[in-house]
Design a protein around this motif. Structure first.
Motif, mmCIF file in Angstrom:
data_model
loop_
_atom_site.group_PDB
_atom_site.id
_atom_site.type_symbol
_atom_site.label_atom_id
_atom_site.label_comp_id
_atom_site.label_asym_id
_atom_site.label_seq_id
_atom_site.Cartn_x
_atom_site.Cartn_y
_atom_site.Cartn_z
ATOM 1 N N PHE A 1 0.846 -1.185 0.000
ATOM 2 C CA PHE A 1 0.000 0.000 0.000
ATOM 3 C C PHE A 1 0.885 1.238 0.000
ATOM 4 C CE2 PHE A 1 -1.888 3.503 2.395
ATOM 5 C CZ PHE A 1 -3.066 3.716 1.679
ATOM 6 N N SER A 2 0.579 2.185 -0.876
ATOM 7 C CA SER A 2 1.313 3.442 -0.875
ATOM 8 C C SER A 2 0.342 4.590 -1.162
ATOM 9 C CB SER A 2 2.435 3.425 -1.924
ATOM 10 O OG SER A 2 1.921 3.291 -3.226
ATOM 11 N N TYR A 3 0.578 5.685 -0.462
ATOM 12 C CA TYR A 3 -0.256 6.871 -0.646
ATOM 13 C C TYR A 3 0.636 8.108 -0.528
ATOM 14 C CZ TYR A 3 -3.860 10.442 -0.009
ATOM 15 O OH TYR A 3 -4.637 11.550 -0.148
ATOM 16 N N SER A 4 0.555 8.968 -1.530
ATOM 17 C CA SER A 4 1.333 10.209 -1.538
ATOM 18 C C SER A 4 0.391 11.364 -1.830
ATOM 19 C CB SER A 4 2.433 10.153 -2.607
ATOM 20 O OG SER A 4 3.267 9.034 -2.428
ATOM 21 N N TRP A 5 0.673 12.480 -1.211
ATOM 22 C CA TRP A 5 -0.128 13.663 -1.489
ATOM 23 C C TRP A 5 0.769 14.904 -1.403
ATOM 24 C CZ3 TRP A 5 0.086 10.953 2.929
ATOM 25 C CH2 TRP A 5 0.286 11.642 4.119
ATOM 26 N N ARG A 6 0.300 15.941 -2.051
ATOM 27 C CA ARG A 6 1.088 17.168 -2.160
ATOM 28 C C ARG A 6 0.253 18.356 -1.712
ATOM 29 N NH1 ARG A 6 4.278 18.982 -7.687
ATOM 30 N NH2 ARG A 6 5.221 20.909 -6.886
ATOM 31 N N LYS A 7 0.870 19.201 -0.894
ATOM 32 C CA LYS A 7 0.200 20.402 -0.429
ATOM 33 C C LYS A 7 1.246 21.504 -0.318
ATOM 34 C CE LYS A 7 -3.135 22.068 2.966
ATOM 35 N NZ LYS A 7 -3.931 21.744 4.178
ATOM 36 N N GLY A 8 1.149 22.485 -1.216
ATOM 37 C CA GLY A 8 2.119 23.566 -1.226
ATOM 38 C C GLY A 8 3.497 23.045 -1.571
ATOM 39 N N LYS A 9 4.477 23.382 -0.737
ATOM 40 C CA LYS A 9 5.851 22.958 -0.964
ATOM 41 C C LYS A 9 6.181 21.645 -0.276
ATOM 42 C CE LYS A 9 7.791 27.568 -1.737
ATOM 43 N NZ LYS A 9 8.859 28.534 -1.350
ATOM 44 N N LEU A 10 5.187 21.024 0.335
ATOM 45 C CA LEU A 10 5.409 19.758 1.032
ATOM 46 C C LEU A 10 4.758 18.595 0.293
ATOM 47 C CD1 LEU A 10 5.031 20.384 4.870
ATOM 48 C CD2 LEU A 10 7.033 19.489 3.676
#
Length: 833
Positions: A399-408
């Motif tokens: 299982f893998s989950y990635s998310w992006r918010k602003g510069k992070l």
């Protein structure tokens, strides 16, 4: 901006950039707008604009980023009868596209046949695809990942005539939210032709023949390729060729680990000479597979893969093992008749949502293997029987989950893998002292990573924290008719690893160069419990394993990569098995009782140079690796028993590998010429019968290949490998030659009728003063009638009966002689719908 005299934008014009009279980039205008990206060291370049109905424009401009306006004058053009032909190869950004019809001939039936003709692409015997010496990371069909690593199913079953183009995706980033992060991965995308889209297609084949016995093969592959749904289903049964394991093996690696019992005992029928398996093995195989992928939304897909393979293989060979003993060598002669049977069902379910700001992937995978081997053996004039059986199961969920918010950017990965080998048994029956070896193991492995990535201008800072844990249980028992019943092992053990691996990455604004530096820090806690001796052991390690990576795009044509990495690995529960384990009739393993500690330093320099429009491709690698081990492999060899173990003796192994590949495509005569060079140098220590020896092993070789169709009536294919091996230890120096040549000639006197002859010529030095030459000759007649293909084939026309070669392992020499399948006559009928 591209305009006419009235100021209106011109659509469909070709805008090219050339440097030193060579076109290095181009674009097609869209309502007057165009954007051409290129990289060259030239101070000035030429900008050329061409469009039907307008006068061509050619201007010299400075090599700087700029906005440029062009005005084109109308010009009346009298059109003559023309033939529109797509370019054989063209590049747009990081994507290199091959027009497949420019390379294939009538005899290229499958996609795998066609891929071998493409410059810069190599297809190995296993089906593994490489571009400029680098293995591909993804394989797509019309942009969808239908098969994952099992892309042999596609390359061996999709007809070449149904493929429009093949795209090589350089610097491929599979995760959309990370498109701005540099990657040096290479992927392949297959664009199907319109004839193969939106409707079911298939290939069906039947063969019958006679050789040493009656032979047959029946196969079918049904396919459907739609924009939102793809499927391939295959069914194959036959005893002519080996196909079952090849098509269902993941070429991306799949599950890297194996159960402890499987690792300890091994497969006693795993011998494989450097020759096509269908030359020496008589198979009986079944294969069934169903693969589908459904595009649920614009970014989400659901994929399912189910397959079952059955393989039964019989072959005969003799082996002479020559063990160095300082004064008088010890020789063990064996004659083996191998019969191996295996059943292997597997499945995978993959859900993926690859959105612009997030990525979700869950993969559930399972596989079972049921193996049985029977090896009637003649050893030193004594008859005996070896029988092995093994059951092995494992299931994994990633299982893998990635998310992006602003510069992070945040990412979470979790993997759970369960191994179960409930039974491995080996019986060696010789009528006097039968040996019974049994083993079973159970293992659990989980890997978990939480990572944060911070973007700052052109820099990125990675902060991954990982927690890995493994737990294993293994039991073994060795019994013999002489009453030896005390050789039991009963072990439990585990390993806990906590790692923090900060990484810094800098990417040039135009990706001219990329620099990365990793400093992984890891704490390992290892424990084991020996129930037989009632003993417990605990170990703790702290490791720092830095790595540096640099990628420099010297120009649009050349790339230089460098990587320096230090790694450290430890052993496992198998290091503490205190009682012997029999792995075949002559080999017995005894563990050292000391945990292995291996440290490695690797330096890799890579360079590739390509001019796609001129079809030149060059790649070169130099690799240095130094390994430091606390344990040294040791053998005690007698005429009837080889006892192997490890002794505590810190030692170093040094390896140097240099390789060069050059490919040139001559389009005018449809000829692909490749030349590969390889040099390997290794320095290592070995301990045998109490004698410590340092040896140096070297191998140098060249591998030329040629594919040529200078006219439609004639096609020539050649591949060769010429190498020499050098071995030196103590005061002994030896060298051995090896020549392997494969030649195929195809003649098409009339349309749709193909005569072909092929030959395998092998010459190998068996010892310092003796060599053997083998020649295999095959003939084929093929008639193509619309969707049908009729083929009459004569295999091994000279009825060659054996194949011999030698292997040089450490200070020992192993000489093999395999019995080959006799002359065979086959008739095949195939249809493509």
């Amino acid at each position: 901006m591209l305009k006419d005299i009235s100021g209106a934008g011109i659509d469909g014009a070709i805008v090219k950039i050339s440097a030193d009279s060579t076109v290095i980039a181009y674009a097609i205008s869209d309502k007057g707008q165009f954007n051409v990206a290129f990289n060259t060291n030239a101070r000035k370049v030429k900008l050329i604009a061409e469009s039907i109905g307008y006068e061509s424009v050619e201007n010299e401009i400075m090599n700087v980023s700029q906005t440029y306006n062009i005005t084109m004058k109308e010009e009346a053009t009298e059109l003559k009868e023309v033939v529109v032909k797509a370019p054989a190869i063209y590049q747009h950004g990081d994507t290199l596209s091959y027009n497949l019809s420019s390379y294939i001939t009538q005899s290229d039936y499958t996609l795998k046949d066609a891929l071998k003709k493409l410059p810069g692409i190599d297809v190995e015997e296993s089906g593994n695809i490489k571009y400029l010496g680098k293995e591909i990371s993804n394989f797509y069909i019309d942009g969808l990942d239908l098969l994952g690593g099992k892309y042999n199913i596609a390359t061996t079953n999709i007809p070449a005539s149904y493929v429009n183009s093949v795209q090589v995706l350089n610097n491929h980033q599979a995760v959309n939210m990370n498109k701005d992060i540099f990657s040096d991965d290479v992927a392949i995308n297959i664009n199907m032709s319109n004839n193969a889209r939106f409707k079911p297609i298939g290939t069906y084949e039947g063969s019958v023949g006679y050789g040493d016995d009656w032979q047959y093969k029946v196969s079918g592959a049904g396919m459907l390729f739609k924009p939102k749904f793809q499927t391939i289903a295959t069914l194959k049964i036959g005893n002519i060729q080996s196909f079952a394991s090849n098509e269902v093996t993941s070429l991306f690696g799949g599950v890297e680990e194996e159960s402890k019992a499987e690792k300890l005992i091994g497969n006693i029928s795993a011998s494989a000479p450097p020759i096509d398996k269908d030359r020496y093995a008589s198979p009986d195989e079944h294969l069934f597979s169903v693969n589908f992928i459904k595009k649920i939304t614009e970014t989400a897909t659901l994929r399912g893969n189910v397959d079952y393979s059955y393989s039964k293989s019989r072959y005969d060979y003799d082996i002479q093992r020559n063990f160095y003993d300082g004064y008088e060598n010890i020789i063990i002669d064996q004659g083996i008749n191998s019969l191996s049977t295996s059943h292997s069902p597997s499945f995978s379910i993959v859900y993926k949502n690859n959105a612009a700001t997030s990525y979700l992937n869950n993969t559930l995978f399972g596989k079972a293997t049921f193996l049985r081997n029977e090896l009637p053996t003649m050893e030193n004039s004594q008859e005996l029987m070896q029988q092995q059986s093994m059951r092995d199961y494992y299931v994994e969920n990633d299982f893998s989950y990635s998310w992006r918010k602003g510069k992070l950017r945040w990412s979470l990965f979790s993997s759970v893998l369960l191994f179960n080998t409930p039974k491995v048994s080996l019986i060696v029956a010789n009528g006097e002292n039968d040996i019974h070896q049994s083993a079973n193991s159970l293992g659990l492995l989980t890997k978990n990573v939480l990572s944060a990535v911070y973007d700052f201008n052109n820099s990125r800072f990675y902060f991954p924290l990982s927690l890995n844990y493994s737990a294993d249980k293994i039991q073994t028992e060795l019994q013999s008719d002489l009453g030896n019943t005390g050789n039991k092992n009963d072990m439990k053990g585990g390993k806990l690893s906590i790692a923090f691996a900060p990484k810094y990455e800098y990417t040039h604004p135009r990706r001219i160069y990329v620099f990365r530096a990793d400093v992984p820090m890891r704490i390992d806690y290892i424990y084991n419990n020996n129930h037989i001796l009632n003993a417990k052991d605990n170990f703790g390690f702290f490791s720092v394993c830095p790595e540096i990576y640099f990628n420099y795009k010297a120009s649009s044509r050349s790339v230089l990569r460098a990587r320096v990495a230090y790694t450290r690995d430890s052993g496992d529960i198998l290091d503490f098995l205190t009682f012997p384990v029999q792995t075949d009739n002559t080999t017995r393993k005894i563990s050292s009782g000391i945990l292995q500690d291996n440290k490695s330093l690797m330096v890799n320099l890579h360079y590739d140079y390509k001019i796609p429009l001129d079809m030149w491709f060059v790649n070169a690698d130099i690799i240095y690796q130094r390994e430091h081990n606390n344990l040294l492999a040791s053998q005690d060899v007698a005429s009837d028993l080889i006892q192997s173990t490890f002794i505590y003796m810190p030692n170093n192994t040094n390896n140097i590998t240099a390789q060069l590949g050059i490919t040139k495509q001559i389009e005018s005569i449809k000829t692909k010429i490749s030349l590969k060079g390889l040099y390997i140098w290794r320095q290592q220590q070995a301990e045998q019968n109490g004698l410590l020896t340092t040896y140096i092993w070297q191998n140098v070789g060249i591998s030329p290949t040629l594919t040529s169709q200078p006219c439609k009536y004639f096609e020539l294919n050649y591949s060769g490998e010429i190498s020499k091996t050098f071995l030196s230890y103590e005061n002994i120096k030896r060298n051995y030659w090896s020549h392997v040549h494969k030649i195929s000639l195809k003649i098409t006197p009339v349309q749709s009728l193909i005569f072909s002859a092929s030959s395998d010529i092998v010459k190998k030095d068996l010892t310092q003063n003796m060599s053997k030459t083998m020649a295999l000759l095959d003939f084929d007649i093929t008639w193509l009638l619309n969707a049908f293909r009729f083929n009459l084939s004569l295999q091994n026309a000279l009825n060659q009966d054996s194949y011999s070669y030698s292997l040089y392992s450490s200070i020992n020499t192993y000489t093999y002689n395999y019995k080959l399948r006799g002359r065979e006559l086959l008739f095949t009928l195939a249809v493509t719908l």
